[in-house]
Design a protein around this motif. Structure first.
Motif, PDB file in Angstrom:
ATOM      1  N   GLU A   1       0.189  29.478  17.506  1.00  0.00           N
ATOM      2  CA  GLU A   1      -1.149  29.951  17.893  1.00  0.00           C
ATOM      3  C   GLU A   1      -2.231  28.978  17.424  1.00  0.00           C
ATOM      4  O   GLU A   1      -3.154  28.655  18.166  1.00  0.00           O
ATOM      5  CB  GLU A   1      -1.395  31.347  17.318  1.00  0.00           C
ATOM      6  N   SER A   2      -2.121  28.498  16.199  1.00  0.00           N
ATOM      7  CA  SER A   2      -3.108  27.541  15.675  1.00  0.00           C
ATOM      8  C   SER A   2      -3.052  26.222  16.435  1.00  0.00           C
ATOM      9  O   SER A   2      -4.089  25.606  16.717  1.00  0.00           O
ATOM     10  CB  SER A   2      -2.868  27.284  14.189  1.00  0.00           C
ATOM     11  N   GLU A   3      -1.853  25.787  16.784  1.00  0.00           N
ATOM     12  CA  GLU A   3      -1.705  24.554  17.555  1.00  0.00           C
ATOM     13  C   GLU A   3      -2.302  24.720  18.958  1.00  0.00           C
ATOM     14  O   GLU A   3      -2.909  23.795  19.494  1.00  0.00           O
ATOM     15  CB  GLU A   3      -0.234  24.149  17.633  1.00  0.00           C
ATOM     16  N   LEU A   4      -2.151  25.909  19.533  1.00  0.00           N
ATOM     17  CA  LEU A   4      -2.746  26.177  20.845  1.00  0.00           C
ATOM     18  C   LEU A   4      -4.271  26.091  20.789  1.00  0.00           C
ATOM     19  O   LEU A   4      -4.906  25.596  21.718  1.00  0.00           O
ATOM     20  CB  LEU A   4      -2.317  27.551  21.363  1.00  0.00           C
ATOM     21  N   GLU A   5      -4.858  26.562  19.698  1.00  0.00           N
ATOM     22  CA  GLU A   5      -6.307  26.464  19.539  1.00  0.00           C
ATOM     23  C   GLU A   5      -6.748  24.998  19.526  1.00  0.00           C
ATOM     24  O   GLU A   5      -7.749  24.636  20.145  1.00  0.00           O
ATOM     25  CB  GLU A   5      -6.761  27.165  18.258  1.00  0.00           C
ATOM     26  N   ILE A   6      -5.994  24.161  18.850  1.00  0.00           N
ATOM     27  CA  ILE A   6      -6.305  22.729  18.805  1.00  0.00           C
ATOM     28  C   ILE A   6      -6.100  22.111  20.183  1.00  0.00           C
ATOM     29  O   ILE A   6      -6.934  21.325  20.656  1.00  0.00           O
ATOM     30  CB  ILE A   6      -5.450  22.020  17.729  1.00  0.00           C
TER      31      ILE A   6
END
Length: 125
Positions: free
Chosen positions: A8-13
């Motif tokens: 999820e955090s990587e998707l935000e980036i």
């Protein structure tokens, strides 16, 4: 090629990089910090992990590294939706669509786009 599974955090980036095309860690962090409370070093570490995983590429010709997405938004969406259909909806596209339309009322423009897609799918049969 192995399918990459961003967190999820990587998707935000990735969302930031897809929008900007390329960015430094600082630029990504500034966008993320508008709606999320996390430190610069966290963003840096995540982007280093994403580089190691092959989700992003990095130009390190200058002192400041410039990152670009190494996966397309469309392929990532397709992969994640496919996984969701399989895992949450027992492989039923209909169940996914019914849930999506029941949870979020589309506006008229979106309904027209959905209808056009359905018409195109019917023609292709």
């Amino acid at each position: 090629m192995k399918k990459l599974k961003p967190t999820e955090s990587e998707l935000e980036i990735l969302q930031v990089l897809w929008q900007k095309g390329s960015a430094t860690v600082r630029e990504v962090h500034e966008v993320l910090s508008l709606h999320k409370d996390s430190g610069y070093t966290t963003t840096l570490k995540l982007m280093q992990i994403m580089y190691e995983k092959g989700l992003v590429v990095r130009n390190d010709q200058s002192k400041t590294h410039i990152y670009q997405p190494n996966v397309t938004k469309e392929n990532t969406q397709q992969q994640l939706v496919g996984k969701m259909i399989h895992n949450l909806f027992g492989g039923s596209t209909t169940a996914l669509v019914m849930q999506a339309l029941g949870s979020n009322k589309p506006n008229l423009e979106e309904l027209d786009a959905i209808q056009n897609l359905l018409n195109d799918l019917k023609k292709a049969e």
